[in-house]
Structure formats: C-alpha cells, structure tokens
Design a protein around this motif. Structure first.
Motif, PDB file in Angstrom:
ATOM      1  N   LYS A 130       0.814  -1.218   0.000  1.00  0.00           N
ATOM      2  CA  LYS A 130       0.000   0.000   0.000  1.00  0.00           C
ATOM      3  C   LYS A 130       0.852   1.274   0.000  1.00  0.00           C
ATOM      4  O   LYS A 130       0.544   2.254   0.671  1.00  0.00           O
ATOM      5  CB  LYS A 130      -0.986  -0.011   1.158  1.00  0.00           C
ATOM      6  CG  LYS A 130      -1.956  -1.177   1.089  1.00  0.00           C
ATOM      7  CD  LYS A 130      -3.005  -1.086   2.152  1.00  0.00           C
ATOM      8  CE  LYS A 130      -3.925  -2.266   2.237  1.00  0.00           C
ATOM      9  NZ  LYS A 130      -4.242  -3.074   1.173  1.00  0.00           N
ATOM     10  N   LEU A 131       1.922   1.242  -0.786  1.00  0.00           N
ATOM     11  CA  LEU A 131       2.773   2.414  -0.944  1.00  0.00           C
ATOM     12  C   LEU A 131       2.379   3.225  -2.171  1.00  0.00           C
ATOM     13  O   LEU A 131       2.830   4.344  -2.351  1.00  0.00           O
ATOM     14  CB  LEU A 131       4.240   1.992  -1.062  1.00  0.00           C
ATOM     15  CG  LEU A 131       4.818   1.241   0.131  1.00  0.00           C
ATOM     16  CD1 LEU A 131       6.203   0.715  -0.195  1.00  0.00           C
ATOM     17  CD2 LEU A 131       4.857   2.144   1.357  1.00  0.00           C
ATOM     18  N   ALA A 132       1.563   2.617  -3.051  1.00  0.00           N
ATOM     19  CA  ALA A 132       1.136   3.293  -4.273  1.00  0.00           C
ATOM     20  C   ALA A 132      -0.269   2.826  -4.636  1.00  0.00           C
ATOM     21  O   ALA A 132      -0.668   1.709  -4.319  1.00  0.00           O
ATOM     22  CB  ALA A 132       2.096   2.974  -5.425  1.00  0.00           C
ATOM     23  N   ALA A 133      -0.998   3.707  -5.269  1.00  0.00           N
ATOM     24  CA  ALA A 133      -2.314   3.352  -5.811  1.00  0.00           C
ATOM     25  C   ALA A 133      -2.104   2.960  -7.273  1.00  0.00           C
ATOM     26  O   ALA A 133      -1.165   3.419  -7.925  1.00  0.00           O
ATOM     27  CB  ALA A 133      -3.268   4.529  -5.700  1.00  0.00           C
ATOM     28  N   PHE A 134      -2.969   2.120  -7.787  1.00  0.00           N
ATOM     29  CA  PHE A 134      -2.794   1.623  -9.152  1.00  0.00           C
ATOM     30  C   PHE A 134      -3.879   2.153 -10.071  1.00  0.00           C
ATOM     31  O   PHE A 134      -5.061   2.016  -9.798  1.00  0.00           O
ATOM     32  CB  PHE A 134      -2.819   0.090  -9.161  1.00  0.00           C
ATOM     33  CG  PHE A 134      -2.654  -0.485 -10.540  1.00  0.00           C
ATOM     34  CD1 PHE A 134      -1.443  -0.434 -11.189  1.00  0.00           C
ATOM     35  CD2 PHE A 134      -3.729  -1.080 -11.178  1.00  0.00           C
ATOM     36  CE1 PHE A 134      -1.291  -0.962 -12.461  1.00  0.00           C
ATOM     37  CE2 PHE A 134      -3.588  -1.617 -12.446  1.00  0.00           C
ATOM     38  CZ  PHE A 134      -2.366  -1.560 -13.090  1.00  0.00           C
ATOM     39  N   ASP A 135      -3.454   2.780 -11.142  1.00  0.00           N
ATOM     40  CA  ASP A 135      -4.339   3.197 -12.219  1.00  0.00           C
ATOM     41  C   ASP A 135      -3.728   2.622 -13.489  1.00  0.00           C
ATOM     42  O   ASP A 135      -2.684   3.083 -13.948  1.00  0.00           O
ATOM     43  CB  ASP A 135      -4.419   4.723 -12.289  1.00  0.00           C
ATOM     44  CG  ASP A 135      -5.261   5.228 -13.441  1.00  0.00           C
ATOM     45  OD1 ASP A 135      -5.880   4.404 -14.149  1.00  0.00           O
ATOM     46  OD2 ASP A 135      -5.288   6.449 -13.661  1.00  0.00           O
ATOM     47  N   GLY A 136      -4.357   1.601 -14.047  1.00  0.00           N
ATOM     48  CA  GLY A 136      -3.820   0.884 -15.194  1.00  0.00           C
ATOM     49  C   GLY A 136      -3.532   1.773 -16.379  1.00  0.00           C
ATOM     50  O   GLY A 136      -2.497   1.636 -17.035  1.00  0.00           O
ATOM     51  N   GLN A 137      -4.426   2.696 -16.664  1.00  0.00           N
ATOM     52  CA  GLN A 137      -4.228   3.588 -17.806  1.00  0.00           C
ATOM     53  C   GLN A 137      -3.011   4.489 -17.577  1.00  0.00           C
ATOM     54  O   GLN A 137      -2.191   4.666 -18.466  1.00  0.00           O
ATOM     55  CB  GLN A 137      -5.461   4.435 -18.070  1.00  0.00           C
ATOM     56  CG  GLN A 137      -5.317   5.316 -19.286  1.00  0.00           C
ATOM     57  CD  GLN A 137      -6.578   6.122 -19.562  1.00  0.00           C
ATOM     58  OE1 GLN A 137      -7.564   6.025 -18.840  1.00  0.00           O
ATOM     59  NE2 GLN A 137      -6.538   6.929 -20.601  1.00  0.00           N
TER      60      GLN A 137
END
Length: 173
Positions: A130-137
């Motif tokens: 949980k050190l980064a959020a994921f946005d695939g685009q």
C-alpha cells in the motif's frame, strides 16, 4: 566468466555511478516534461544485461542486492522494493541466459521484456504494501510507455559500445 578482482570492483563502481545517474536523468526528464509523464531511466539494468553475459551469476546477483539496498535507502527510505527487484531481474537474465544472448535482436527483446517485468514487479510490491495506488491507464500510457521509449533509445545508442566493452561475440540477427 573468470573476471579479476579489479574488473569486478570497476563494474561495481560503474553500477553504483549508474544508479546515481539514472536518478538524475529521471529527475531531469520529470523537470522537462513538467510531470506529465514518468520517464524512468534504467541504464543500470541495461549495463547489467550486458555484464551478465561476462560475469558470474553470484557476483551479479550480490551486486544487484547491494545496489538495490542503496537505492532503497537513499531514494525511498524503505528497504525492499529495489533490493528485491534488481536481483530478481538479474537472476532472470541467468535463468533465460540461452534465450537472451542468442544475438542482438533477441537481446533487444529480452531487454524490453526484462524492463517491463521489472516495472510490473516493483509496482506490485508497492501496491502490495500500500505504498502506491494503481491506475492501469496511467501506468501503461504515462509510465511504462515513456520508460520503455527512453530505455529502448538507450539500448540502440549503447549496444555497440557495451558489446565491445563486455567483449560479446553476438551477431545482430
């Protein structure tokens, strides 16, 4: 693969300096691009790809661990992401050694795949903790695309000098 201590020490110093240079180049591209894209320089991994053909697996993996720990401590403040990511990619270079080093064309595609897996692996660790959020685009368009473009350019600019430095006898096709 029997390299002298001087040769191993020289490579270690070069890899350390490349770690620093990569960070500065990445920051420079961030400044020029005004943060619109993430251009992550990976000269360190490119040189490791060429060096893995000439240096022992044990040396290269330990070097990758050491550089990864230094990278984590200096740039991230937590040990783990690059201390695991760098050695994992170097280990993969030895596992698929016979595929990676058939010729310069396979080496190029191995470079692209290794770089992509490295980025996915380090992102996976960051998401897992949980050190980064994921946005695939965002990841594909703004991060992976520019990173691959920059590092593919490195490959084509540096392949001939690195081939000579590491005395690789590989055909281009």
């Amino acid at each position: 693969m029997n390299q002298s201590k001087t040769s191993r020490l020289t490579l270690g110093i070069i890899l350390f300096l490349l770690m620093l240079l990569d960070a500065h180049i990445t920051r420079l591209f961030d400044y020029w691009d005004k943060g619109a894209n993430v251009w992550q320089s990976q000269l360190l991994l490119l040189v490791a790809l060429f060096a893995a053909k000439s240096y022992s697996k044990r040396y290269m993996i330990w070097m990758a661990v050491a550089i990864g720990i230094l990278f984590d401590l200096y740039y991230l403040g937590i040990i783990g992401i690059y201390a695991v990511g760098f050695p994992m990619v170097v280990w993969m270079m030895y596992v698929f050694h016979s595929l990676f080093y058939q010729n310069m064309t396979t080496m190029f595609f191995s470079w692209v795949i290794s770089l992509t897996l490295f980025q996915l692996f380090t992102l996976g660790i960051q998401i897992g903790f949980k050190l980064a959020a994921f946005d695939g685009q965002f990841f594909v368009v703004k991060f992976l695309g520019p990173t691959l473009l920059l590092n593919i350019c490195y490959f084509f600019i540096l392949m001939w000098p690195l081939k000579k430095v590491f005395k690789l006898k590989l055909n281009y096709f």
